[in-house]
Write a protein that holds these residues in place. Structure first.
Motif, PDB file in Angstrom:
ATOM      1  N   LEU A 179      -9.008  -3.248  -6.762  1.00 55.66           N
ATOM      2  CA  LEU A 179      -8.195  -4.277  -7.416  1.00 55.66           C
ATOM      3  C   LEU A 179      -6.943  -3.617  -7.967  1.00 55.66           C
ATOM      4  N   ALA A 180      -5.872  -4.382  -8.057  1.00 56.21           N
ATOM      5  CA  ALA A 180      -4.652  -3.850  -8.651  1.00 56.21           C
ATOM      6  C   ALA A 180      -4.935  -3.468 -10.106  1.00 56.21           C
ATOM      7  N   SER A 181      -5.687  -4.336 -10.797  1.00 55.21           N
ATOM      8  CA  SER A 181      -5.961  -4.110 -12.217  1.00 55.21           C
ATOM      9  C   SER A 181      -6.716  -2.797 -12.454  1.00 55.21           C
ATOM     10  N   THR A 182      -7.778  -2.575 -11.687  1.00 55.61           N
ATOM     11  CA  THR A 182      -8.570  -1.355 -11.886  1.00 55.61           C
ATOM     12  C   THR A 182      -7.806  -0.130 -11.358  1.00 55.61           C
ATOM     13  N   SER A 183      -7.004  -0.330 -10.302  1.00 58.82           N
ATOM     14  CA  SER A 183      -6.230   0.790  -9.746  1.00 58.82           C
ATOM     15  C   SER A 183      -5.288   1.353 -10.801  1.00 58.82           C
ATOM     16  N   MET A 184      -4.675   0.453 -11.595  1.00 62.38           N
ATOM     17  CA  MET A 184      -3.751   0.917 -12.637  1.00 62.38           C
ATOM     18  C   MET A 184      -4.475   1.832 -13.621  1.00 62.38           C
ATOM     19  N   PRO A 203      -0.021   0.072  -7.755  1.00 61.15           N
ATOM     20  CA  PRO A 203      -0.477   0.073  -9.147  1.00 61.15           C
ATOM     21  C   PRO A 203      -1.012   1.428  -9.629  1.00 61.15           C
ATOM     22  N   ALA A 204      -1.810   2.110  -8.806  1.00 60.96           N
ATOM     23  CA  ALA A 204      -2.383   3.397  -9.238  1.00 60.96           C
ATOM     24  C   ALA A 204      -1.287   4.448  -9.363  1.00 60.96           C
ATOM     25  N   GLY A 205      -0.426   4.515  -8.363  1.00 65.27           N
ATOM     26  CA  GLY A 205       0.624   5.538  -8.348  1.00 65.27           C
ATOM     27  C   GLY A 205       1.630   5.341  -9.464  1.00 65.27           C
ATOM     28  N   GLY A 208       0.169  -7.692  -0.727  1.00 67.56           N
ATOM     29  CA  GLY A 208      -1.156  -8.059  -1.236  1.00 67.56           C
ATOM     30  C   GLY A 208      -1.140  -9.014  -2.402  1.00 67.56           C
ATOM     31  N   THR A 209      -1.413  -8.461  -3.585  1.00 67.34           N
ATOM     32  CA  THR A 209      -1.638  -9.268  -4.780  1.00 67.34           C
ATOM     33  C   THR A 209      -0.524 -10.278  -5.055  1.00 67.34           C
ATOM     34  N   ILE A 210       0.675  -9.779  -5.259  1.00 67.81           N
ATOM     35  CA  ILE A 210       1.758 -10.659  -5.714  1.00 67.81           C
ATOM     36  C   ILE A 210       2.145 -11.690  -4.634  1.00 67.81           C
ATOM     37  N   LEU A 242      -2.999  11.237  -5.135  1.00 69.06           N
ATOM     38  CA  LEU A 242      -2.923  10.433  -3.914  1.00 69.06           C
ATOM     39  C   LEU A 242      -3.248   8.985  -4.274  1.00 69.06           C
ATOM     40  N   ALA A 243      -2.240   8.140  -4.153  1.00 71.86           N
ATOM     41  CA  ALA A 243      -2.428   6.710  -4.458  1.00 71.86           C
ATOM     42  C   ALA A 243      -1.886   5.924  -3.269  1.00 71.86           C
ATOM     43  N   VAL A 244      -2.412   6.289  -2.094  1.00 67.47           N
ATOM     44  CA  VAL A 244      -1.841   5.783  -0.834  1.00 67.47           C
ATOM     45  C   VAL A 244      -2.398   4.424  -0.420  1.00 67.47           C
ATOM     46  N   GLU A 252      -9.499 -16.151  -0.076  1.00 66.50           N
ATOM     47  CA  GLU A 252      -8.287 -16.598  -0.776  1.00 66.50           C
ATOM     48  C   GLU A 252      -7.344 -17.318   0.193  1.00 66.50           C
ATOM     49  N   TYR A 253      -7.044 -16.672   1.317  1.00 66.89           N
ATOM     50  CA  TYR A 253      -6.098 -17.293   2.259  1.00 66.89           C
ATOM     51  C   TYR A 253      -6.684 -18.566   2.886  1.00 66.89           C
ATOM     52  N   ALA A 254      -7.977 -18.546   3.207  1.00 68.30           N
ATOM     53  CA  ALA A 254      -8.603 -19.730   3.817  1.00 68.30           C
ATOM     54  C   ALA A 254      -8.434 -20.944   2.895  1.00 68.30           C
TER      55      ALA A 254
HETATM   56  C1  LIG Z   1      -3.968 -10.008   0.418  1.00 70.40           C
HETATM   57  C2  LIG Z   1      -4.372  -9.211  -0.796  1.00 70.40           C
HETATM   58  C3  LIG Z   1      -4.554  -9.855  -2.006  1.00 70.40           C
HETATM   59  C4  LIG Z   1      -4.915  -9.140  -3.148  1.00 70.40           C
HETATM   60  N1  LIG Z   1      -5.078  -9.790  -4.320  1.00 70.40           N
HETATM   61  C5  LIG Z   1      -5.399  -9.114  -5.457  1.00 70.40           C
HETATM   62  C6  LIG Z   1      -5.507  -9.760  -6.698  1.00 70.40           C
HETATM   63  O1  LIG Z   1      -5.325 -10.960  -6.794  1.00 70.40           O
HETATM   64  N2  LIG Z   1      -5.807  -9.042  -7.802  1.00 70.40           N
HETATM   65  C7  LIG Z   1      -5.989  -7.695  -7.750  1.00 70.40           C
HETATM   66  O2  LIG Z   1      -6.251  -7.074  -8.794  1.00 70.40           O
HETATM   67  N3  LIG Z   1      -5.910  -7.035  -6.563  1.00 70.40           N
HETATM   68  C8  LIG Z   1      -5.609  -7.713  -5.429  1.00 70.40           C
HETATM   69  N4  LIG Z   1      -5.497  -7.055  -4.224  1.00 70.40           N
HETATM   70  C9  LIG Z   1      -5.763  -5.633  -4.181  1.00 70.40           C
HETATM   71  C10 LIG Z   1      -4.552  -4.823  -4.653  1.00 70.40           C
HETATM   72  O3  LIG Z   1      -3.411  -5.168  -3.916  1.00 70.40           O
HETATM   73  C11 LIG Z   1      -4.871  -3.376  -4.505  1.00 70.40           C
HETATM   74  O4  LIG Z   1      -6.048  -3.110  -5.244  1.00 70.40           O
HETATM   75  C12 LIG Z   1      -3.772  -2.490  -5.014  1.00 70.40           C
HETATM   76  O5  LIG Z   1      -2.555  -2.728  -4.358  1.00 70.40           O
HETATM   77  C13 LIG Z   1      -4.160  -1.023  -4.789  1.00 70.40           C
HETATM   78  O6  LIG Z   1      -3.199  -0.240  -5.377  1.00 70.40           O
HETATM   79  P1  LIG Z   1      -2.976   1.264  -4.937  1.00 70.40           P
HETATM   80  O7  LIG Z   1      -2.110   1.850  -5.985  1.00 70.40           O
HETATM   81  O8  LIG Z   1      -4.254   1.904  -4.628  1.00 70.40           O
HETATM   82  O9  LIG Z   1      -2.163   1.245  -3.570  1.00 70.40           O
HETATM   83  P2  LIG Z   1      -1.255   0.249  -2.783  1.00 70.40           P
HETATM   84  O10 LIG Z   1      -0.798  -0.889  -3.588  1.00 70.40           O
HETATM   85  O11 LIG Z   1      -1.971   0.000  -1.525  1.00 70.40           O
HETATM   86  O12 LIG Z   1       0.023   1.145  -2.481  1.00 70.40           O
HETATM   87  C14 LIG Z   1      -0.055   2.329  -1.746  1.00 70.40           C
HETATM   88  C15 LIG Z   1       1.354   2.782  -1.409  1.00 70.40           C
HETATM   89  O13 LIG Z   1       1.294   4.080  -0.859  1.00 70.40           O
HETATM   90  C16 LIG Z   1       2.269   4.195   0.153  1.00 70.40           C
HETATM   91  N5  LIG Z   1       1.892   5.290   1.056  1.00 70.40           N
HETATM   92  C17 LIG Z   1       0.776   5.365   1.832  1.00 70.40           C
HETATM   93  N6  LIG Z   1       0.762   6.524   2.506  1.00 70.40           N
HETATM   94  C18 LIG Z   1       1.887   7.183   2.172  1.00 70.40           C
HETATM   95  C19 LIG Z   1       2.450   8.446   2.556  1.00 70.40           C
HETATM   96  N7  LIG Z   1       1.818   9.262   3.408  1.00 70.40           N
HETATM   97  N8  LIG Z   1       3.641   8.804   2.024  1.00 70.40           N
HETATM   98  C20 LIG Z   1       4.293   7.986   1.148  1.00 70.40           C
HETATM   99  N9  LIG Z   1       3.818   6.804   0.761  1.00 70.40           N
HETATM  100  C21 LIG Z   1       2.622   6.409   1.251  1.00 70.40           C
HETATM  101  C22 LIG Z   1       2.243   2.847   0.824  1.00 70.40           C
HETATM  102  O14 LIG Z   1       3.460   2.585   1.511  1.00 70.40           O
HETATM  103  C23 LIG Z   1       2.031   1.905  -0.363  1.00 70.40           C
HETATM  104  O15 LIG Z   1       3.266   1.447  -0.846  1.00 70.40           O
HETATM  105  C24 LIG Z   1      -5.119  -7.746  -3.061  1.00 70.40           C
HETATM  106  C25 LIG Z   1      -4.942  -7.075  -1.843  1.00 70.40           C
HETATM  107  C26 LIG Z   1      -4.567  -7.801  -0.711  1.00 70.40           C
HETATM  108  C27 LIG Z   1      -4.373  -7.071   0.590  1.00 70.40           C
END
Ligand SMILES: Cc1cc2nc3c(=O)[nH]c(=O)nc-3n(C[C@H](O)[C@H](O)[C@H](O)COP(=O)(O)OP(=O)(O)OC[C@H]3O[C@@H](n4cnc5c(N)ncnc54)[C@H](O)[C@@H]3O)c2cc1C
Length: 468
Positions: A318-323, A13-15, A46-48, A142-144, A188-190
């Motif tokens: 959160l995915a929402s705040t990350s965006m 979401p952030a990236g 994660g989220t989806i 960096l949105a890793v 959530e999973y429980a």
């Molecule tokens: C089980 C679970 C349930 C969740 N449920 C919710 C929810 O209901 N609602 C909600 O808002 N949030 C939820 N979240 C949180 C949400 O998924 C995260 O907040 C969100 O995905 C974070 O986004 P991001 O952009 O920081 O990175 P991410 O989504 O973590 O993506 C990072 C990406 O970077 C890539 N990457 C990492 N390092 C490198 C590298 N060196 N080179 C190239 N690529 C790289 C990875 O492969 C990955 O694809 C949940 C998380 C989990 C684990």
């Protein structure tokens, strides 16, 4: 001088939001993603996936109809892991297709490969076929994201002892399950598996759970979980976890208790995915949990042309705040104006039942010494609740006695994560209790609970207008 205006590492979401924002403003943008497909943790592990699993579990188990037809009601008697996976794959395909289309439409380039720093403006990308290329950029985002924390003492095998990523590859639904970690993911999973008739035990070393949520909501939630036989063991931890010859797993707890279960889900924390980025080459350093420190307004790291957003910078993860963070970081990086988002954002916990909250909790009101009044509505008081057969569900509104403004909205129950947005809008637009009392709500809806809770608070607060 640089190949790109912005290179984004990670397509979560952030990236993706950062990349699209910069591209929309005419910048040349590249996204580097190591995963097979774009989308990040949010789309793939994660989220989806977790929300799709939840929806499938609730539909196939007939969960939402049990208020009418009784606890024994099931839509499908034998629910298999395959049933759950089928819907997941279709949903993920749709998600990825939309993302790829967004990248193409906005001319965001993306390559598959693992990125690491050569210097603060240069990244080395190792592609899947082993080819190594170098890319340079004026700014790097960096949105890793994060990956599951996997302590050495856990005998992970991907079948009986799993982390939350591995859970999606389950071949069979367990009859019993211990979830270690009463954080959002663990809870959530429980609760999803408990809705699927798995006997679930949730354990956590902390004596309380979900401390950032209003206590009354957590109490109601916990009551509902215990009422359906979920075991919640707080203030205790697993000292030893061992796979047994009969395929089960044994846990020895620090209070002397022994648990034997079909499956253990370890969901106690996640680590920032910074270990392979070669951060020192860029002059950066992560903390002990792999997280990066940024300016919370600009998302700039200590190296001026490098930004970080999303889960890698920590709370709220959160995915929402990350965006939003990704969007702001990209705007700052390319020199565009970036307005700070409103102070209060909603937090959604997609457990069964859902919890959602925005603004201050009752505990925070007390801590800050703000005189307040609460209004409560139970979903069973609404006609929509009767139609849906709901006997649970609670909405709590908190108002300042001085300004009559809404300062907190807290919901547990069906549709909480959607309903919260009404409260969020009133809160951020500085609305008062009168909004709920004077406005007409669609009838019959669960949103009507806002009016009931508003009236409840208003009755206790007194009608200032008529007193004037
Ligand atoms: C089980 C679970 C349930 C969740 N449920 C919710 C929810 O209901 N609602 C909600 O808002 N949030 C939820 N979240 C949180 C949400 O998924 C995260 O907040 C969100 O995905 C974070 O986004 P991001 O952009 O920081 O990175 P991410 O989504 O973590 O993506 C990072 C990406 O970077 C890539 N990457 C990492 N390092 C490198 C590298 N060196 N080179 C190239 N690529 C790289 C990875 O492969 C990955 O694809 C949940 C998380 C989990 C684990």
């Amino acid at each position: 001088m640089f190949q790109y205006d912005l290179v984004v590492v990670g397509s979560g979401p952030a990236g993706r939001r950062g990349a699209i924002q910069a591209a929309k403003l005419g910048k040349k943008v590249l996204v580097v993603e190591q995963g097979k497909r774009v989308g990040g943790v949010s789309v793939h592990t994660g989220t989806i996936p977790s929300k799709t699993l939840r929806e499938t579990a609730l539909n196939l188990s007939g969960w939402r109809e049990r208020g009418f037809y009784g606890r024994a009601y099931r839509v499908k008697d034998e629910i298999s892991a395959d049933d759950l996976r089928r819907r997941l794959l279709i949903t993920l395909d749709h998600e990825v297709e939309v993302l790829e289309h967004q990248f193409a439409r906005n001319r965001v380039q993306h390559i598959r490969g693992k990125a690491s720093f050569v210097d603060p403006s240069t990244l080395e990308v190792v592609k899947e076929d082993g080819e190594v290329i170098k890319v340079t950029a004026a700014s790097i985002l960096l949105a890793v994201g994060t990956k599951p924390f996997r302590p050495d003492y856990m005998p992970f095998d991907g079948k009986t002892v799993l982390d939350s990523d591995e859970l999606l590859e389950l071949e069979e639904l367990p009859r019993s399950m211990v979830v270690i970690g009463a954080g959002v993911i663990g809870i959530e999973y429980a609760t999803i598996f408990s809705a699927l008739d798995t006997a679930v035990t949730l354990i956590d070393p902390k004596p309380t759970m979900l401390d950032f949520i209003d206590k009354e909501i957590v109490e109601d939630f916990t009551y509902q979980l215990r009422d359906r036989n979920m075991k919640i063991l707080l203030g205790t931890k697993a000292e030893k976890v061992e796979r047994l010859d009969n395929g089960k797993v044994e846990l020895l707890l620090d209070n002397g208790r022994r648990l034997v279960t079909d499956m253990v889900l370890f969901a106690a924390g996640r680590m920032g995915a910074t270990d392979t980025l070669n951060l020192p080459a860029a002059g950066l350093e992560a903390d002990s949990r792999g997280r990066l420190k940024v300016n919370p307004e600009t998302f700039q790291t200590s190296v001026p042309n490098i930004y970080a957003a999303g889960d890698v910078v920590g709370f709220p993860s959160l995915a929402s705040t990350s965006m939003e963070q990704g969007r702001i970081a990209a705007r700052v990086a390319i020199g565009a104006v970036a307005k700070e988002p409103p102070k209060y954002f909603p937090y959604g916990i997609y457990a069964v039942p859902e919890i959602s909250t925005c603004g201050l909790t009752e505990e925070e009101m007390k801590e800050r010494g703000i005189p307040y009044e609460c209004g409560i509505a139970r979903f069973r008081e609404t006609s929509r609740g009767h139609i849906m057969g709901l006997d649970t569900g609670l909405l709590k509104l908190i108002f300042s006695l001085k300004t009559r403004r809404l300062l907190g909205v807290h919901i547990v129950g069906e549709g909480a994560t959607e309903l919260v947005h009404i409260g969020q809008a009133v809160l951020n637009l500085k609305g008062t209790v009168e909004y709920f009392v004077e406005n007409t709500f669609n009838y019959p809806t669960l949103a009507e609970a806002y009016k009931i809770a508003g009236l409840d608070a208003w009755n206790r607060m007194g009608d200032i207008k008529s007193e004037l």
